[in-house]
Design a protein around this motif. Sequence first.
Motif, PDB file in Angstrom:
ATOM      1  N   TYR A   1       0.860  -1.187   0.000  1.00 50.80           N
ATOM      2  CA  TYR A   1       0.000   0.000   0.000  1.00 50.80           C
ATOM      3  C   TYR A   1       0.892   1.231   0.000  1.00 50.80           C
TER       4      TYR A   1
ATOM      5  N   ALA B   1     -11.095   7.506   5.069  1.00 53.18           N
ATOM      6  CA  ALA B   1     -11.615   6.593   4.050  1.00 53.18           C
ATOM      7  C   ALA B   1     -10.534   5.610   3.602  1.00 53.18           C
ATOM      8  N   ALA B   2      -9.302   6.103   3.441  1.00 50.12           N
ATOM      9  CA  ALA B   2      -8.195   5.229   3.041  1.00 50.12           C
ATOM     10  C   ALA B   2      -7.914   4.190   4.123  1.00 50.12           C
TER      11      ALA B   2
ATOM     12  N   ARG C   1     -10.670   1.567   4.017  1.00 44.06           N
ATOM     13  CA  ARG C   1     -10.541   0.718   2.818  1.00 44.06           C
ATOM     14  C   ARG C   1      -9.392  -0.275   2.960  1.00 44.06           C
TER      15      ARG C   1
ATOM     16  N   ASP D   1      -9.730  -4.489   3.236  1.00 48.18           N
ATOM     17  CA  ASP D   1      -9.267  -5.242   2.069  1.00 48.18           C
ATOM     18  C   ASP D   1      -8.922  -6.677   2.473  1.00 48.18           C
TER      19      ASP D   1
END
Length: 490
Positions: free
Chosen positions: A176, A190-191, A194, A198
């Motif tokens: 990432y 939000a990141a 997410r 995952d």
Amino acid sequence: MIRYIRWCAYFCALLLAALLVNVARVQVWESAAAASNPANKRPAIQRYAERRGDILVDGRPVTGSRDSGQLLRYERTYRNGPLYAPVTGFSSQTYGTSFIERAEDRILAGTDPGLSAFPLWYELSRGRPPGGDAATTIRAAVQLAAYTGLGGKRGAVAAVEPATGRVLALVSSPSYDPSELSGTGARVKAAWARLNADPARPMLNRALRETYPPGSTFKIVTAAAALDSGVVADVDAPTETPDPYPLPGTSTLLPNASTGCADASMAEAVQWSCNTVMAKIGVRVGLRGMVEAARRFGFNDGGLYVPSWVSRSNFDTDMSPDQLALSAIGQFNTTATPLQMAMVAAAVANGGEVLSPYLVDRTTQADGSQVRRGDRRGLGRAMSPATALRLQELMVKVVEDGTGRNAAIPGATVGGKTGTAQHGVGNAGTPYAWFISWAKAQDAPFPAVAVAVVVEDASARRGDISGNSAAAPIARAVMQAALATPTRRR
């Protein structure tokens, strides 16, 4: 009248004393509580008011700082973020720090006393020197070879220099970009959500924090235990092992993936990865001998730091004979991090001595003056020099004429060991492909690199998964990069 003035003066002096005591109480005794109060924004404002020091690879920064123009002024930036994320970790104004960003935070943030000859002055003035730098042991070409080799597949690579313990590459895939977490606000939240949701778990550092059954790569530990204990005196002698092998005290038969393993010698068992022979040898060594051998290599040690903490690799200390047989071939409850298995290969390459792996070569002030240096630190001897030499010969046979031919490098001496590790309920999970190895350049006095590769490879067909096909080519690319770019000596 004078008496009343005197009493008034006494009272004012008392009030002044009380005021001074209260100021001291707030400034000294309650300062820590005030600083940690979530409503107090001043520590965060002060922390991000200056540029953060950098993390270096090959002397070049792979991090930076960006003036956001916000209250928390400087945000962290990353160059080739996914490539180096398992090394740097992240520095987030919202979620804190990880890995080197956390382990060397005081140096990078400028709060370490070693950054100034007069730390008391900065303490009194409530200032701080510029953030220092952390120079890593990572070599850019080796790191890139490992990252490119995995090609986005789930897995990890760890490469170390056997003679020093320097970590030359540390890759976890998928990865990432730490820059996504640097600032504040909805975008960062939000990141974070997410990345954590995952299913591929890109923020998991598989090289340091994930443990896998090591499969047949663990047979190197079993072989070392057998040679050092005297259970095997002649590696070329037949072992009188049937194929398949009945697990002691059970009716379960242990098969082989290779042919020709009946009555094979230990040398042939390593070369062709015979489960039956190595399981029987592990039982002959006995529980106490196998536990002690695994401990010498670094298993069951929960105190390994590089400087980030490393998950504990496990070899059970209480097992029945049938469980010991499976553990001796890297199954049952035996688990290891990729870094641990790189340490196994490095111990063989280094004549039996185990070195503590480390990621930070040195820390410096902003002007380059050294603060601290990472040094070679031994963890003990995993095996005798004679046993290490014999295992080097066996591992070379694996690559030259055995299960690990895909790791061969023209003009270099390469030793390796393949592994295909079963896992899941009833071994129903897709097997993990392993390869551990070391490489020595032609005419070099000692091996330059030891590597461990694990590929989870959930997309592959089960029958196509093997250490030689999936993991050995990656290890070869990493070793080639290490041999082509020798470490600069300090």
